[in-house]
Design a protein around this motif. Structure first.
Motif, PDB file in Angstrom:
ATOM      1  N   TYR A   1       7.936  11.398  11.574  1.00 59.71           N
ATOM      2  CA  TYR A   1       8.401  10.279  12.415  1.00 59.71           C
ATOM      3  C   TYR A   1       7.448   9.831  13.308  1.00 59.71           C
ATOM      4  O   TYR A   1       7.333   8.641  13.492  1.00 59.71           O
ATOM      5  CB  TYR A   1       9.779  11.041  13.329  1.00 59.71           C
TER       6      TYR A   1
ATOM      7  N   SER B   1      11.190   2.430   7.741  1.00 57.32           N
ATOM      8  CA  SER B   1      12.237   2.784   8.248  1.00 57.32           C
ATOM      9  C   SER B   1      13.280   3.593   7.480  1.00 57.32           C
ATOM     10  O   SER B   1      14.059   4.189   7.850  1.00 57.32           O
ATOM     11  CB  SER B   1      12.750   1.585   9.063  1.00 57.32           C
ATOM     12  N   SER B   2      13.381   3.026   6.195  1.00 60.53           N
ATOM     13  CA  SER B   2      14.387   3.533   5.331  1.00 60.53           C
ATOM     14  C   SER B   2      13.998   4.998   4.995  1.00 60.53           C
ATOM     15  O   SER B   2      14.883   5.949   4.788  1.00 60.53           O
ATOM     16  CB  SER B   2      14.181   2.772   4.143  1.00 60.53           C
TER      17      SER B   2
ATOM     18  N   ASP C   1      15.112   7.264   7.902  1.00 63.86           N
ATOM     19  CA  ASP C   1      16.712   7.327   7.946  1.00 63.86           C
ATOM     20  C   ASP C   1      16.977   8.376   6.814  1.00 63.86           C
ATOM     21  O   ASP C   1      17.953   9.096   6.944  1.00 63.86           O
ATOM     22  CB  ASP C   1      17.377   5.750   7.505  1.00 63.86           C
ATOM     23  N   SER C   2      16.379   8.175   5.391  1.00 62.25           N
ATOM     24  CA  SER C   2      16.860   9.081   4.677  1.00 62.25           C
ATOM     25  C   SER C   2      16.436  10.510   4.889  1.00 62.25           C
ATOM     26  O   SER C   2      17.283  11.509   4.751  1.00 62.25           O
ATOM     27  CB  SER C   2      16.021   8.601   3.185  1.00 62.25           C
TER      28      SER C   2
ATOM     29  N   HIS D   1      16.294  11.858   7.843  1.00 57.15           N
ATOM     30  CA  HIS D   1      17.170  12.096   9.024  1.00 57.15           C
ATOM     31  C   HIS D   1      18.578  12.601   8.459  1.00 57.15           C
ATOM     32  O   HIS D   1      18.918  13.828   8.765  1.00 57.15           O
ATOM     33  CB  HIS D   1      17.181  11.197  10.160  1.00 57.15           C
ATOM     34  N   ARG D   2      18.943  11.873   7.512  1.00 58.32           N
ATOM     35  CA  ARG D   2      20.294  12.046   7.006  1.00 58.32           C
ATOM     36  C   ARG D   2      20.234  13.353   6.164  1.00 58.32           C
ATOM     37  O   ARG D   2      21.208  14.244   6.048  1.00 58.32           O
ATOM     38  CB  ARG D   2      20.483  11.055   6.022  1.00 58.32           C
TER      39      ARG D   2
ATOM     40  N   LYS E   1      16.254  15.402  16.288  1.00 57.32           N
ATOM     41  CA  LYS E   1      17.165  14.297  16.525  1.00 57.32           C
ATOM     42  C   LYS E   1      16.665  13.345  17.774  1.00 57.32           C
ATOM     43  O   LYS E   1      16.607  12.259  17.543  1.00 57.32           O
ATOM     44  CB  LYS E   1      18.582  14.829  17.012  1.00 57.32           C
TER      45      LYS E   1
ATOM     46  N   PHE F   1      13.688  11.203  16.040  1.00 62.81           N
ATOM     47  CA  PHE F   1      14.081  10.394  15.176  1.00 62.81           C
ATOM     48  C   PHE F   1      14.674   9.053  16.270  1.00 62.81           C
ATOM     49  O   PHE F   1      14.414   7.896  15.858  1.00 62.81           O
ATOM     50  CB  PHE F   1      15.347  10.823  14.303  1.00 62.81           C
ATOM     51  N   SER F   2      15.197   9.451  17.121  1.00 67.06           N
ATOM     52  CA  SER F   2      15.887   8.037  18.191  1.00 67.06           C
ATOM     53  C   SER F   2      14.728   7.635  19.065  1.00 67.06           C
ATOM     54  O   SER F   2      15.054   6.704  19.761  1.00 67.06           O
ATOM     55  CB  SER F   2      17.141   8.665  19.204  1.00 67.06           C
TER      56      SER F   2
END
Length: 321
Positions: free
Chosen positions: A204, A243-244, A247-248, A250-251, A311, A314-315
């Motif tokens: 990240y 960014s994608s 996101d992936s 993190h999911r 988390k 990521f944020s």
């Protein structure tokens, strides 16, 4: 006179004596005596009580009954009484006993107070010695047979209960071992996941540094130049891709954390009753389950700390710890 009176008195006494003797003889002549051999004969072994009752012997013909009480392998008792008939010649017996579907042949000898009988059936034979007795003694033998039958049934029921307990213990032990393996495997997995989260957090940071540099480069592009719009578009495309990917990733971490919550809930519902079984039965081996549960608890706490850091990373926040 005195002599005569004495003679007369003696005659009266003699007359009275002879009268009693004659009356007694008449009574004895009127009574019927049982023929030799008539009566009850009994025999028994660990599982059987038997009685042969000879009710009549007339001109070499025998009639009577045979009673048998037997306890089977399952501890159940059955009783039957069947008619018998046959002949007696020079103490040799040839008898037939009704068996419900036909006749069973029996031979033997009458030996004083005993009957030595050989029973034939289904291509086999067996010899049993019966002793002169009575129905009261037979009832005692029957009572002893029924008592042994009850003991055997109790033994069978006890053995069945013990077998059931052993089978249940084996099933419970397998459940304990399976859960211990499951918890230990999950604890090992969590340790690896916690390590990977550190790699994810580092990715990240790296991704955001790249995005920052791309945005700086983007601001330096002259959009009025011939290729300005194209270069901006390329940078935006790359930023969106990065960014994608974030996101992936993190999911994936979120999904794993949710599945972990489900796993912990499931195992939490299994553990109490198995632990209760362990406390109730000291023959169960539960040390591995306790050790695995403690290890999982520690690894889960470590993972939750790592997940909170993920988390935050990521944020865009930075965990100061």
């Amino acid at each position: 006179m005195g002599t005569l009176e004495c003679i007369c008195s003696g005659a009266v006494a003699v007359k009275k004596t002879w009268t009693i003797i004659v009356l007694a003889a008449g009574l004895l002549a009127g009574c019927s005596t049982k023929p030799e051999g008539v009566g009850s004969y009994v025999a028994s072994d660990a599982d059987t009580a038997m009685m042969v009752q000879i009710t009549s012997i007339e001109e070499g013909r025998i009639n009577g009954t045979m009673s048998v009480v037997v306890a089977d392998e399952d501890g159940k008792t059955s009783a039957v009484t069947r008619p018998l008939s046959g002949t007696l010649e020079d103490n040799a017996l040839n008898l037939s006993v009704e068996n419900g579907t036909g006749l069973s042949l029996v031979t033997g000898m009458m030996e004083g107070e005993k009957l030595r009988l050989t029973f034939f059936g289904k291509g086999d034979s067996s010899q049993i010695v019966f002793a002169k007795s009575n129905a009261v003694e037979f009832d005692k033998l029957v009572g002893a047979t029924r008592h042994r039958s009850a003991e055997k049934q109790q033994e069978i029921e006890t053995a069945a209960a013990q077998k059931e307990r052993m089978e249940q213990r084996s099933k419970t032990q397998k459940s304990i071992d399976d859960l211990a393996d499951k918890l230990f495997a999950k604890a090992q997995e969590l340790q690896e996941k916690s390590k990977k989260i550190d790699v994810v957090i580092a990715s990240y940071h790296s991704a955001r540094d790249r995005i920052g540099k791309m945005q700086t480069a983007k601001r330096g592009i002259d959009t009025n130049a011939d290729d300005g719009s194209y270069r901006v578009g390329e940078i935006d495309y790359d930023i969106n891709g990065i960014s994608s990917d974030m996101d992936s990733t993190h999911r994936d971490v979120q999904s794993y954390a949710q599945s972990l919550d489900g796993f912990m809930t499931e195992t939490a519902s299994q553990s109490p009753w198995l632990i209760a079984e362990c406390e109730a039965d000291n023959l169960l081996v539960c040390s591995r389950l306790a050790a695995s549960a403690n290890l999982l608890k520690t690894r889960n706490q470590e993972f939750q700390i790592a997940y909170s850091r993920e988390k935050a990373a990521f944020s865009g926040k930075r965990n100061k710890s």
